[in-house]
Design a protein around this motif. Structure first.
Motif, PDB file in Angstrom:
ATOM      1  N   HIS A 177      41.903  39.795  17.179  1.00 31.31           N
ATOM      2  CA  HIS A 177      41.777  38.022  17.181  1.00 31.31           C
ATOM      3  C   HIS A 177      43.175  37.703  17.930  1.00 31.31           C
ATOM      4  O   HIS A 177      42.936  36.563  18.449  1.00 31.31           O
ATOM      5  N   ARG A 178      44.282  38.457  17.610  1.00 35.59           N
ATOM      6  CA  ARG A 178      45.444  37.897  18.115  1.00 35.59           C
ATOM      7  C   ARG A 178      45.692  38.211  19.539  1.00 35.59           C
ATOM      8  O   ARG A 178      46.620  38.038  20.410  1.00 35.59           O
ATOM      9  N   LEU A 179      44.534  38.901  20.379  1.00 35.04           N
ATOM     10  CA  LEU A 179      44.721  39.255  21.727  1.00 35.04           C
ATOM     11  C   LEU A 179      44.108  38.578  22.650  1.00 35.04           C
ATOM     12  O   LEU A 179      43.353  37.283  22.060  1.00 35.04           O
ATOM     13  N   LYS A 180      43.893  38.834  24.061  1.00 36.02           N
ATOM     14  CA  LYS A 180      43.384  37.728  25.016  1.00 36.02           C
ATOM     15  C   LYS A 180      41.920  37.593  24.696  1.00 36.02           C
ATOM     16  O   LYS A 180      41.275  38.493  25.490  1.00 36.02           O
ATOM     17  N   LEU A 181      41.048  37.302  23.980  1.00 41.27           N
ATOM     18  CA  LEU A 181      39.737  37.275  23.535  1.00 41.27           C
ATOM     19  C   LEU A 181      39.229  35.914  24.447  1.00 41.27           C
ATOM     20  O   LEU A 181      39.764  34.917  24.334  1.00 41.27           O
ATOM     21  N   ALA A 182      37.765  35.843  24.910  1.00 42.38           N
ATOM     22  CA  ALA A 182      37.196  35.065  25.192  1.00 42.38           C
ATOM     23  C   ALA A 182      36.785  34.181  24.024  1.00 42.38           C
ATOM     24  O   ALA A 182      36.473  34.999  22.863  1.00 42.38           O
ATOM     25  N   PRO A 183      36.453  32.795  23.825  1.00 44.01           N
ATOM     26  CA  PRO A 183      36.105  32.161  22.358  1.00 44.01           C
ATOM     27  C   PRO A 183      34.945  32.726  21.934  1.00 44.01           C
ATOM     28  O   PRO A 183      34.610  33.125  20.925  1.00 44.01           O
ATOM     29  N   ILE A 184      33.771  33.316  22.830  1.00 44.00           N
ATOM     30  CA  ILE A 184      32.599  33.808  22.396  1.00 44.00           C
ATOM     31  C   ILE A 184      32.576  35.020  21.658  1.00 44.00           C
ATOM     32  O   ILE A 184      31.963  35.439  20.710  1.00 44.00           O
ATOM     33  N   THR A 185      33.675  35.862  22.484  1.00 47.34           N
ATOM     34  CA  THR A 185      33.986  37.274  21.825  1.00 47.34           C
ATOM     35  C   THR A 185      34.701  37.277  20.443  1.00 47.34           C
ATOM     36  O   THR A 185      34.224  37.984  19.441  1.00 47.34           O
ATOM     37  N   ALA A 186      35.471  36.166  20.323  1.00 49.80           N
ATOM     38  CA  ALA A 186      36.128  35.896  19.032  1.00 49.80           C
ATOM     39  C   ALA A 186      34.881  35.803  17.848  1.00 49.80           C
ATOM     40  O   ALA A 186      35.176  36.241  16.738  1.00 49.80           O
ATOM     41  N   LYS A 187      33.940  34.832  18.458  1.00 49.18           N
ATOM     42  CA  LYS A 187      32.958  34.216  17.483  1.00 49.18           C
ATOM     43  C   LYS A 187      31.856  35.616  17.088  1.00 49.18           C
ATOM     44  O   LYS A 187      31.751  35.785  15.783  1.00 49.18           O
ATOM     45  N   VAL A 188      31.829  36.395  18.126  1.00 48.62           N
ATOM     46  CA  VAL A 188      31.132  37.552  17.654  1.00 48.62           C
ATOM     47  C   VAL A 188      31.598  38.407  16.866  1.00 48.62           C
ATOM     48  O   VAL A 188      30.941  39.065  16.133  1.00 48.62           O
ATOM     49  N   LEU A 189      32.973  38.755  16.786  1.00 42.19           N
ATOM     50  CA  LEU A 189      33.704  39.528  16.046  1.00 42.19           C
ATOM     51  C   LEU A 189      33.563  38.877  14.412  1.00 42.19           C
ATOM     52  O   LEU A 189      33.512  39.782  13.582  1.00 42.19           O
ATOM     53  N   GLU A 190      33.657  37.604  14.344  1.00 42.54           N
ATOM     54  CA  GLU A 190      33.477  37.067  13.105  1.00 42.54           C
ATOM     55  C   GLU A 190      32.057  37.449  12.620  1.00 42.54           C
ATOM     56  O   GLU A 190      31.925  37.503  11.253  1.00 42.54           O
ATOM     57  N   GLU A 191      31.281  37.359  13.233  1.00 44.17           N
ATOM     58  CA  GLU A 191      29.779  37.561  12.999  1.00 44.17           C
ATOM     59  C   GLU A 191      29.566  39.020  12.619  1.00 44.17           C
ATOM     60  O   GLU A 191      28.928  39.351  11.532  1.00 44.17           O
ATOM     61  N   TRP A 210      22.443  32.439  16.936  1.00 43.78           N
ATOM     62  CA  TRP A 210      22.770  32.867  18.304  1.00 43.78           C
ATOM     63  C   TRP A 210      23.951  31.622  18.569  1.00 43.78           C
ATOM     64  O   TRP A 210      23.864  30.627  17.922  1.00 43.78           O
ATOM     65  N   PHE A 211      24.765  31.859  19.407  1.00 43.65           N
ATOM     66  CA  PHE A 211      25.670  31.054  20.000  1.00 43.65           C
ATOM     67  C   PHE A 211      25.352  30.319  21.529  1.00 43.65           C
ATOM     68  O   PHE A 211      25.002  31.323  22.393  1.00 43.65           O
ATOM     69  N   GLN A 212      25.926  29.202  21.832  1.00 45.38           N
ATOM     70  CA  GLN A 212      26.156  28.736  22.838  1.00 45.38           C
ATOM     71  C   GLN A 212      27.341  27.907  22.979  1.00 45.38           C
ATOM     72  O   GLN A 212      27.494  26.877  22.244  1.00 45.38           O
ATOM     73  N   GLY A 213      28.447  28.232  23.618  1.00 40.56           N
ATOM     74  CA  GLY A 213      29.836  27.583  23.562  1.00 40.56           C
ATOM     75  C   GLY A 213      30.522  28.266  22.576  1.00 40.56           C
ATOM     76  O   GLY A 213      30.121  28.634  21.413  1.00 40.56           O
ATOM     77  N   ARG A 214      31.672  27.710  22.172  1.00 39.66           N
ATOM     78  CA  ARG A 214      32.718  28.380  21.214  1.00 39.66           C
ATOM     79  C   ARG A 214      32.284  27.862  19.766  1.00 39.66           C
ATOM     80  O   ARG A 214      32.794  28.625  18.860  1.00 39.66           O
ATOM     81  N   ASP A 215      31.819  26.677  19.560  1.00 38.15           N
ATOM     82  CA  ASP A 215      31.569  26.243  18.211  1.00 38.15           C
ATOM     83  C   ASP A 215      30.224  25.988  17.774  1.00 38.15           C
ATOM     84  O   ASP A 215      29.855  25.348  16.731  1.00 38.15           O
ATOM     85  N   SER A 216      29.171  26.419  18.869  1.00 39.14           N
ATOM     86  CA  SER A 216      27.900  26.432  18.441  1.00 39.14           C
ATOM     87  C   SER A 216      27.120  27.793  17.927  1.00 39.14           C
ATOM     88  O   SER A 216      27.144  28.457  18.646  1.00 39.14           O
ATOM     89  N   ARG A 217      26.799  27.550  16.351  1.00 36.51           N
ATOM     90  CA  ARG A 217      26.262  28.755  15.949  1.00 36.51           C
ATOM     91  C   ARG A 217      24.901  28.213  15.230  1.00 36.51           C
ATOM     92  O   ARG A 217      24.851  27.297  14.559  1.00 36.51           O
ATOM     93  N   ARG A 218      23.743  28.863  15.890  1.00 36.46           N
ATOM     94  CA  ARG A 218      22.675  28.264  15.796  1.00 36.46           C
ATOM     95  C   ARG A 218      21.582  29.221  14.931  1.00 36.46           C
ATOM     96  O   ARG A 218      21.817  30.551  15.391  1.00 36.46           O
TER      97      ARG A 218
END
Length: 221
Positions: A177-191, A210-218
């Motif tokens: 999480h402290r490295l150069k991640l795309a926002p979606i990759t960070a979300k997937v790691l959290e999941e 499922w995700f669409q965008g950095r803050d959308s978890r549906r």
């Protein structure tokens, strides 16, 4: 996705801007190869080459788009029932098969690791389902990506890159999480971390997301 240049805008006869229609997402699959350590979990990741059009330089999991041949590819063993059912929530049975084949194929192409203990064909029996992510409509490059996961002991071969992913290795989930991640990759790691904290019964009955965008978890419908 924000790294991609935007396409030119069409104009109406009156000179007013007319938005481009959203690009249809392409089916893609990713395989998260994981191993347990005393600290927690590590996952196999690599940096995308700086010359690539999509997410250059980002730390990602091995994966890529589905090829037509994946739909009819033969396998050593099929998907577990739960994983297959998860994929088929938003895909036909043939497309679900193709997504799983694409995940293991991309892993081998990008890392030289093969899923299956000496099998000539890919073995899908150890794959589990995590989540799905769709690139936002404003992006000129869009994917409908399914994230699968498998324990690292199912993989054979010697880890080496193909040129598409660099600095391949197992990264601690918290450190990543402290490295150069795309926002979606960070979300997937959290999941991933949340699902791995569940027991088997909870995993089998959880609400798929499922995700669409950095803050959308549906929730999947």
């Amino acid at each position: 996705m924000a790294d991609e240049p935007m396409r030119p805008t069409d104009f109406t006869a009156a000179g007013e801007a007319k938005p481009k229609a959203a690009v249809k997402p392409v089916d893609a699959a990713t395989l998260i190869l994981w191993r347990r350590t005393q600290k927690g979990f590590e996952v196999l990741m690599g940096h995308r080459a700086a010359t690539l059009r999509f997410m250059p330089g980002r730390l990602v999991f091995p994966g890529g788009r589905v090829d037509p041949a994946d739909r009819s590819a033969k396998v050593e063993a099929p998907l577990p029932d739960f994983t297959r059912a998860c994929l088929e929530r938003r895909a036909t049975p043939r497309a679900a098969h193709a997504l799983a084949v694409a995940a293991v194929r991309e892993l081998e192409e990008e890392t030289a690791l093969r899923i299956g203990q000496g099998a000539a064909l890919p073995d899908l029996s150890g794959l589990d389902y995590l989540c799905r992510a769709v690139t936002p409509p404003m992006s000129p490059v869009r994917f409908n990506a399914r994230f699968l996961m498998a324990p690292a002991e199912l993989a054979t071969g010697t880890l080496q890159g193909s040129g598409e992913l660099e600095n391949l290795g197992f990264f601690d989930v918290e450190d990543a999480h402290r490295l150069k991640l795309a926002p979606i990759t960070a979300k997937v790691l959290e999941e991933f971390a949340a699902v791995m904290a569940m027991d088997e019964a909870e995993r089998q009955t959880r609400i798929l997301v499922w995700f669409q965008g950095r803050d959308s978890r549906r929730a999947e419908r």
